[in-house]
Design an enzyme around this catalytic site. Structure first.
Site, short mmCIF file in Angstrom:
data_model
loop_
_atom_site.label_atom_id
_atom_site.label_comp_id
_atom_site.label_asym_id
_atom_site.label_seq_id
_atom_site.Cartn_x
_atom_site.Cartn_y
_atom_site.Cartn_z
N THR C 62 0.83 -1.21 0.00
CA THR C 62 0.00 0.00 0.00
C THR C 62 0.86 1.26 0.00
O THR C 62 0.54 2.25 -0.65
CB THR C 62 -0.91 0.00 1.24
N HIS C 65 1.88 1.91 -3.42
CA HIS C 65 0.79 2.55 -4.19
C HIS C 65 0.74 4.04 -3.90
O HIS C 65 0.59 4.86 -4.81
CB HIS C 65 -0.56 1.91 -3.83
#
Lengths: 369, 369, 369, 369
Positions: C62, C65
């Protein structure tokens, strides 16, 4: 279980042989103490049944009860009956209509012959079928050269485990059933009572992912066996307080589960005390007589779930046990302390009485250990 | 529960009013029998707390125990304490940090104040929190004009049910918890003991889809109430055999479940006898003292599961109860037999003692029934 | 979790120190690619909150990202925000009302800050709270010298595991949650996708009693790590057929469960094909985009159960994980391939991009690895 | 199910009659569209089988597929085969070894003939047996004067429900199985798709204690039937938004469960959108072809559980259904819109095609409606 093979025609010779002779068997011949080695006819498999050549058979506390002819036995056993409800054998003949097995396969056996049509059977609770007949108790069992079983009771034995282990999958299944009756993985559990099924339960709990496995008993001999089965800790309740020791061993957290294998009222009570709130106690051990409980303090205020356990889930328990054995995760050999000829059954009974034995396995006539 | 509204600032006037006066309350003032109506200060909500104007409050058997000052009360209650653990109220003030409620909302309350960090709380078993404090038992409760509760204990009361029903969601939740502790839908169940929670359980079992609901008690008055709660059949165990009647009513199939609300040893035993193999008995009723069980015959050989039940699942039980009430499926009004001013608390206690009452609901000073 | 200790007053000196200076942190400062090391004020704990001195923090996909500022990040992240949702720290200050912790304790943290009053929270599904805020995503996180967390999100770190492991209990909890979403003990399972959570899942499945654990991926590097995590077998799906190999490895029995960690449509389909009828597939891996399924053949005709998994059960998952770690059954060190200074965050991101890393753990400024 | 009676010898006359004549049956005679009424020999029951005189039989969508000879039929059906897999009949002859039934008993039948020894069968998942043969699909079925079934597939029909209802317990069991695949009592559920099984599911959900039952379809005719089955609300998805209406009907709470009976991709997606986080969707309806899903948004982020459902749990589903019918809680008569002679099978097929029918029940030759 496995992809079925076309039912091989039983070789004519095999059939001829076993039909034309008698076999040796351990028989409860009369309504009284003891058991006899007798010559009896080799049985013939009926529709849906298998004839097995017995390879190994385990001796159980129930056999001891029957031998001593206790009250329960007097009410249940109808002599003559061939004893033995734990065994593995080779299929030597198939009754009419059996398609999923062939001769030569080696199978362990579920001992409960169930009706298949009572509510229990129909709702996935075949292990408490209302019409259960038990091999070696209600019908002829496996302390013999040959035994007949329903094909549905047969389970292909995992080929990677020793034949002695294949011979005691029935009581091992009791342990698996108890262990899996509630949460187990990542749980702290105690096994109270280290007879053979308790010892098996220690091994099962370890293999199945319990985070901590504590074993208790009154006998140093059994506690030592529990250690060999990989108990993380053992408690000699003849010398130490179960409750205090568990408190200490779990750093005050308490147990998530108790697998009760002793039938001892004190073990049940101590187990309940030592459970964390919301835990479970699963009772397989049979108390000798009714006993009382402080229900409020031990069960209701703690939000405990209590399971009565008998037999094996048919056949989820066998599937789980098979997976554990086949994968090598579970090794119960340390709990099998004696392997001896079936001929020496009286000695096996004495061993059980002495308490100086784990599981005792018998080798039938004509088989070599 | 519902989409949260911005926390309205509590109107200054309201705060002023309740802070500057005392209120009437039913107080266990001293360590002995009885209870007194006293003037006490209106409490102020702390961080995360709500101040409620009490609208209705239910009287519970526990209140009777505290009133009579029995052994349990003597060990647990530290006077002075305002009694009352079942109630609904209107939020009149919010303590610091409360954002999910606003003044004017009507809420029913969970009576267990739990710690949130013990193992029980952390594993979804808050109802058996090791550090539970109970409103009206350990801290001041709702037999008063005002009460302070943690915001987390408040549940928006379903607006479609009568205010009396909103007032007794706490004991109704006991019934829901017990009913949902095992399979219920499409099951044949018995509710043993038809005090208020037993009566509620009859209604819950019906609303929740039980196929057959049999109620038992020793009092014709209560059995009649059980009928009004839609029991399919009632058994007066002072005159009939529970076991025989269940056998007959279930056409020999037995029960799938028993919701035990009486605390009677005989009810527990009869319930276990009447369960089909593999069934469950969930115990909420508190036995007066330890009693014994024939574990082998009643629990182990039948593969029974036995649940100790206390409190309400926090807050799954409230969610289920809310759904049942909000949908109109469950109507417990017939079990509420008396609504009377809180002023007449002594009379309410007498009613409970007489056994000629279902649930008794009190209306605080200043509220009209 | 543990018996609570009286809340020690935070030593005045400690408070003084952290309040009077700024700290270094990795901040998503602007709406675009990258992240910056900034000096920001040390935060102060509010009511019910803890201030932690961060000891270790894990880097997650994450974070990659967010760093690359992909579509999801653009819609979710509101700069500036301190990144980092996996970490362990020492409590250095307590906000008002915190009673269950004291300064000096070391805690790992749940990253989901939940509301506690939506239906999900109230029904035991806090991990899918409708109002979830995530540390390091929606509010400031742990890639910093200090971080503030709700006390309820803190879990006392097991003291027997290395500090790196304490630092990644959040993603390890994802693996535990997925593993425990269905039957696991005595089961044959596959873990599809061997990123860090997949690697953890291999270890969890082994520790929790799975009978066979098969791991699959496309990268030899990761498959090698899977072996070190004790996978019984690995499948390189870039070279071999998953379905064929599983068939062979399970001797035709198929899988009882699949723990899907890749988000790959092919892995989901192959997993479903390879499940035995009645098995389960638990999806944690996030597919990049919608994909289609032959529902009849893969799901309905096989009677499969499919779970969508996110976060960790609050806090059953933490309890299970704690038990597994504390007991020593679970050792995830082999999956932690890199430990580096937080200062070198860009390099950590590059490592993740390269695929030549398991879990990467960061050491904050002022801490020594 | 019930206490077994001694197997009565089938009256000689009955045997004589059915053995010496042929019977009428609806036969898929050739590999192409249509079906024929033929004279075929009355079958004889083998070991463990029953011969039934068919009393009523239901027509299913599967029969329509076979009639039109679609792709699935072409791959599965091996003509000639007697159609019909939903039926009730009177036992007129017993094959060897059947002891739990006697002639004259009326039984409804499970259509799945399972092997009993594959993993699915052995783990309580007989409904997804790997070797399933279906009556009326793979072996001769019940659109005939007589049919042979395994005794284990027979269930004593509840005597208190109309014979038409006894005739369609097989598809009713599909609805029961789907409904009971997850939480139901006190839940808000939607049934998407109101063909016969959907209509049954509406009735089952009501009887089993769902708090709110919402039905959706595109056909006003079917929605009207759903109302007669006691749906609390219906949604015509050709005119209204399912998602918006559910949002409104549940006051923003969302659904706890969806029973998917349509096979429509849109229904699946809308159902997932409308579930509360942590809810479940159980799919019985067969999609016509693969379709895609936004897995992240609809399944993973919401923590949804998705069940593939086929057949009926053997025989828990039958037990639950029996209880619901026997108690009178469940009345599915409104969903049975047509009862007609089996002779008019072509007309029944036309009715199904028209969509202007709920369940259509056929009356065999020689029986009067």
């Amino acid at each position: 279980m496995n992809p079925t093979s076309p039912a091989a025609t039983a070789p004519a010779r095999a059939v001829t042989v076993h039909r034309t002779r008698t076999m040796k068997a351990i028989v409860k011949a009369t309504a009284g103490p003891g058991a006899e080695i007798c010559d009896v006819p080799v049985p013939a498999p009926g529709a849906g049944e298998l004839l097995l050549k017995v390879l190994r058979a385990g001796v159980c506390g129930t056999d001891l009860h029957i031998y001593t002819w206790d009250r329960w036995s007097q009410g249940r056993i109808k002599p003559p009956v061939v004893l033995g409800h734990e065994f593995v054998g080779t299929i030597v003949d198939l009754g009419p209509g059996v398609t999923e097995f062939r001769t030569g396969e080696r199978v362990s056996c579920e001992s409960h012959i169930v009706c298949g049509h009572c509510i229990a059977c129909r709702t996935g609770n075949g292990h408490v079928c209302e019409n259960t007949k038990i091999l070696g108790v209600d019908v002829n069992g496996g302390f013999a050269e040959y035994v007949v079983v329903p094909a549905t009771n047969a389970w292909r034995a995992p080929s990677n485990v020793p034949i002695e282990v294949q011979g005691i999958m029935e009581p091992l299944g009791n342990a698996v059933h108890t262990a899996f009756a509630g949460d187990l993985s990542a749980c702290r559990v105690a096994v109270t009572g280290c007879g053979p099924i308790g010892l098996f339960a220690v091994g099962v709990a370890r293999a199945a992912g319990a985070a901590q496995v504590i074993a208790s008993d009154v006998a140093p001999y059994r506690l030592e066996l529990a250690r060999t089965m990989k108990a993380d800790a053992v408690i000699d309740v003849s010398k130490e307080s179960f409750v205090d020791r568990v408190q200490q061993l779990t750093e005050g957290r308490g147990l998530d589960g108790v697998l009760e294998m002793s039938g001892s009222p004190q073990a049940v009570r101590d187990g309940l005390v030592s459970l964390r709130n919301g835990g479970r106690l699963s009772m397989l051990g049979l108390p000798k007589e009714p006993f009382e409980l402080d229900w409020n303090r031990l069960l209701i205020f703690k939000g405990i779930t209590l399971h009565g356990i008998i037999g094996r889930r048919m056949y989820q328990t066998w599937y789980q046990m098979d997976n554990l054995l086949r994968s090598g995760r579970l090794d119960v050999r340390p709990a099998i302390t004696h392997v001896m000829p079936m001929e020496r059954f009286d000695e096996a009974i004495s061993l059980l009485r002495s308490g100086q034995a784990g599981k005792v396995v018998l080798v039938p006539w004509g088989e070599s250990a």
